[in-house]
Design a protein around this motif. Structure first.
Motif, PDB file in Angstrom:
ATOM      1  N   ASP A   7       0.841  -1.192   0.000  1.00 13.46           N
ATOM      2  CA  ASP A   7       0.000   0.000   0.000  1.00 13.46           C
ATOM      3  C   ASP A   7       0.877   1.243   0.000  1.00 13.46           C
ATOM      4  N   VAL A  36      -3.578   2.870  -5.353  1.00 12.12           N
ATOM      5  CA  VAL A  36      -2.502   3.088  -4.380  1.00 12.12           C
ATOM      6  C   VAL A  36      -1.546   4.136  -4.925  1.00 12.12           C
ATOM      7  N   ASP A  78      -7.149   0.870  -0.246  1.00 11.50           N
ATOM      8  CA  ASP A  78      -7.048  -0.249   0.700  1.00 11.50           C
ATOM      9  C   ASP A  78      -7.873  -1.435   0.210  1.00 11.50           C
ATOM     10  N   SER A  94       1.559  -3.524   4.745  1.00  7.28           N
ATOM     11  CA  SER A  94       0.894  -2.301   5.176  1.00  7.28           C
ATOM     12  C   SER A  94       1.189  -2.031   6.639  1.00  7.28           C
TER      13      SER A  94
END
Length: 163
Positions: A7, A36, A78, A94
């Motif tokens: 991410d 992202v 996400d 992440s």
């Protein structure tokens, strides 16, 4: 080969630490999504795209699985990486708490920046001394890091003999 889907916060942290080349030297396939990348600044996007051009990064289109139950605290970006991680059963990279909680709930392996440090050392991409320098610097600029985990790594690395 391990596959990790990253991410934005992972890319931002790696860029801040000037460890982008090292990160993409890990023997993993690294994936991310278009959404992202849109969370990054233009200069950061350009850096990341250079690794896609070298075929070290796969950028997926969004394919959000609406059958998965996403909380409102999860952004579209996400949800895009979580949908891929769930579909392909790959590691999620992440540091975001809502992402990590969702991964734990759905039994998706999830790791953050400290794990990446561990992997860089494990694969001898950086030395213990380099890790000490980078982690000490990172702790000074990022107050959201888990202090106990950082201190235990610093302590362990100071006690590790150099090769």
């Amino acid at each position: 080969m391990k596959i990790g889907i990253a991410d934005a916060n992972i890319f931002i942290d790696i860029i801040l630490l000037t460890l982008l080349d090292e990160f993409f030297s890990l023997p993993f396939e690294i994936w991310t999504t278009q959404s992202v990348l849109l969370e990054l600044r233009d200069s950061q996007q350009a850096l990341i795209h250079s690794f896609s051009d070298k075929q070290l990064l796969t950028i997926h289109d969004e394919a959000i699985d609406d059958s998965l139950h996403f909380s409102r605290s999860l952004t579209i970006a996400d949800q895009s990486i979580l949908s891929l991680a769930h579909s392909y059963q790959v590691i999620c990279l992440s540091g975001d708490l809502p992402v990590r909680k969702w991964c734990n709930k759905y039994q998706i392996e999830v790791h953050g920046i400290l794990w990446i440090f561990d992997e860089l050392i494990s694969y001898e991409i950086i030395t213990h001394q380099d890790a000490l320098v980078h982690l000490t610097h990172f702790m000074s600029i990022n107050e959201r890091l888990p202090e106990g985990d950082c201190l235990s790594r610093l302590s362990a690395r100071q006690d590790t003999p150099q090769k």
